[in-house]
Scaffold this active site. Structure first.
Site, short mmCIF file in Angstrom:
data_model
loop_
_atom_site.label_atom_id
_atom_site.label_comp_id
_atom_site.label_asym_id
_atom_site.label_seq_id
_atom_site.Cartn_x
_atom_site.Cartn_y
_atom_site.Cartn_z
N ASP A 30 0.74 -1.18 0.23
CA ASP A 30 -0.45 0.17 0.44
C ASP A 30 0.47 1.35 0.37
OD1 ASP A 30 -2.54 1.40 0.78
OD2 ASP A 30 -1.90 1.81 2.73
N GLU A 67 1.54 -0.49 -5.13
CA GLU A 67 0.32 1.06 -4.98
C GLU A 67 1.59 1.97 -5.56
OE1 GLU A 67 -3.30 2.56 -3.43
OE2 GLU A 67 -1.95 2.52 -2.17
#
Length: 582
Positions: A301, A336
């Site tokens: 993330d 990401e």
């Protein structure tokens, strides 16, 4: 591990470089016994004879001895984190509020090559939401990692061609402090406190439960990826709770020259990957989940944070450490590739052996089907985004994910409807590419409903006809909706999939797409195809002007023909050895 079982006892070690005194806190029920620890460099150590597996413990330091602190290397907790204002108030004892770590013997280490590599379908799963309403999963097992190993779940995954599941965060997290007063809770899990301890609600059986589920999925030909949050912790900003690193090693958090917390994650703090201790904790976490659970890899993330020192560096030390590690170097690594800090958008700039979430794919594909995007942009995305990744596609292509509108909501809502989140509809992406076919939200008009169904099918077919690795969020294959909320993190029950009410016709459509994709080996090949033939819909060669104005095209590969027709709202994927079926 911080708590290591040895003959006759347990060795405890914790990093607290700025502390002048540290105490190990042992718990027998509510009774606490404090044991002074001895400094060894930046670490503190004590051996406790007679302690063993199952011992519950935490730490305290002289900075505020009222605050019980969770071991950053904890692998098992006795309960979930629950936010309480006292967690952030100085000199108020928090032993009754903070989960205790549990001394846990490691499982025999696994040494398995990754089952999943790249080029297939990744299926993004919110573990709790996925089975809370699943009629075939026993009620006691719903919402847990173990439920993913249920035969009915595995049969569904196989039917739609899943190559690997990607589990949204499964380590213990805490609600953001503004949510409990609103009667809300974090349903996504992107607010962890310590990186290795599984959330007891999701994994009541601990790491053994995750290991057994990964094995069952592997036996079914399905890999497992974990979505990890290394960019921040749930201790938030200066008004956040003191739970672990804040009390033990506050230098783990990145700070500006004037001492302010850097907030490149948008969550109150950012972990400092220029700090070797942060890298060590992260690497230990990755090794733990590989050797103890057998996972194939990880999605990170807001991964730009991992390469900040403070600016983004493609050659950042953490990347080199992973590449050189004998346990980690063959794992699937997915970034990401953005955060909200300066220069935070880094799509295409991660190491060559990493995959990257490709939001440019999402936006260009949506624009084409909304009617304001070009055939040329769609063709580039369909073939693997060579403009971003060169001759070897490294993108993870998706049209919808956990963050943003669901696939069904993308064609039913032109604007976000996030009022239930308690932020006056200011949260979530304001400029998301979406449309409503003339009516905002649900519609009883048969024409509108048919148009929306055609749009969703076109988006799904485009995804399955795309070269390289693709991603589908669980439930988008059968019409999951969040009623226009494009930031559903705070809406736990809204995230629960409606298995009884699912669109079975759409699910069957996706299963057929999966079968067709499986028959086209060229689509899974990460190398950009140079033998592609592009034709207009009338069968004539595409001209330069057509790439901007044409309503579609025909793409011929060595083992497939793909026809995109925006006017008809269709995409056909036809393996070369099968008749063409729209």
């Amino acid at each position: 591990m911080t708590a290591t079982l040895v003959a006759g006892g347990v060795d405890f070690t914790v990093r607290a470089p700025r502390a002048e005194a540290v105490w190990l806190c042992l718990f027998d029920g509510d009774i606490e016994r404090r044991v002074a620890m001895t400094r060894v460099g930046d670490d503190w150590h004590v051996r406790v004879d007679g302690a063993g597996e199952g011992t519950r413990y935490g730490f305290r330091t002289d900075a505020d001895s009222a605050k019980l602190l969770v071991d950053p290397h904890a692998v098992t907790l006795d309960r979930r984190f629950v936010y309480d204002p006292h967690l952030r108030e100085p000199r108020i004892d928090t032993a009754a509020l903070v989960p205790k770590a549990i001394v846990t013997a490691p499982l025999p280490p696994l040494d398995l090559p990754p089952l999943f590599r790249a080029g297939g379908l990744i299926y993004e799963i919110n573990v709790r939401a996925f089975t809370m309403r699943h009629p075939d999963v026993p009620a006691a097992q719903r919402g847990t990692i173990a439920a993913l190993a249920h035969p009915a779940v595995i049969a569904h995954l196989q039917r739609i061609g899943v190559a690997a599941v990607e589990l949204m965060p499964v380590v213990a997290w805490i609600d953001e402090r503004h949510l409990p007063p609103l009667g809300l809770g974090n349903g996504w899990g992107y607010n962890p406190v310590v990186p290795m301890a599984l959330d007891p609600r999701l994994a009541p059986g601990g790491i053994a439960e995750l290991r057994a589920t990964v094995a069952a999925l592997r036996d079914a030909g399905i890999g497992t990826l974990l979505d990890l949050v290394f960019n921040h912790t749930g201790e938030s900003d200066l008004l956040g709770p003191t739970l672990s690193l804040r009390g033990l090693d506050d230098a783990a958090y990145a700070r500006a020259p004037d001492g302010r917390l850097i907030n490149d994650a948008g969550t109150g703090n950012t972990l400092d990957f220029a700090n070797p201790a942060v890298r060590t904790l992260s690497l230990d976490t990755l090794r733990h989940f590989v050797t103890q659970a057998g996972v194939d890899g990880f999605r990170f993330d807001l991964a730009t944070v991992m390469a900040r020192g403070p600016g983004f560096d493609r050659d950042a030390p953490i990347f080199a450490k992973i590449a050189a590690d004998p346990v980690l170097r063959d794992r699937v690594l997915i970034a990401e590739p953005w955060d909200i800090g300066p220069g935070g958008y880094q799509l295409g700039n991660f190491p060559a052996d990493w995959l990257e979430w490709n939001d440019r794919y999402r936006d260009d594909v949506r624009r084409f089907w909304r009617g304001d995007g070009s055939a040329g942009a769609l063709a580039t995305r369909l073939m693997g985004s060579s403009d971003l990744f060169g001759d070897r596609t490294r993108g993870v292509s998706f049209v919808a994910a956990h963050d943003g509108f669901t696939l069904a909501d993308t064609v039913a809502f032109a604007t976000r409807h996030n009022h239930a989140n308690g932020e006056d509809n200011r949260d979530g992406h304001a400029g998301e590419i979406a449309w409503n076919n003339g009516v905002e939200g649900d519609s009883e008009d048969a024409t509108v409903r048919a148009a929306r169904d055609a749009d969703v099918r076109a988006l799904l077919a485009t995804l399955f006809a795309t070269r390289g690795t693709i991603l589908l969020t669980a439930g988008d294959e059968f019409g999951r909706t969040q009623a226009g909320n494009n930031n559903g993190y705070a809406q736990d029950e809204l995230l629960w999939l409606d298995w009884d009410g699912r669109d079975r016709a759409r699910e069957s459509f996706v299963a057929d797409l999966a079968r067709r994709r499986a028959a086209c080996a060229s689509l899974a090949d990460p190398a950009i195809a140079h033998d592609a033939t592009w034709l207009r819909l009338d069968g004539q060669p595409m001209r330069d002007a057509d790439w901007q104005d044409a309503p579609g095209f025909i793409l011929r590969l060595r083992d497939a023909t793909i026809t995109v027709d925006r006017t008809a709202r269709t995409v056909t994927l036809t393996p070369s050895d099968q008749p063409q079926i729209a």
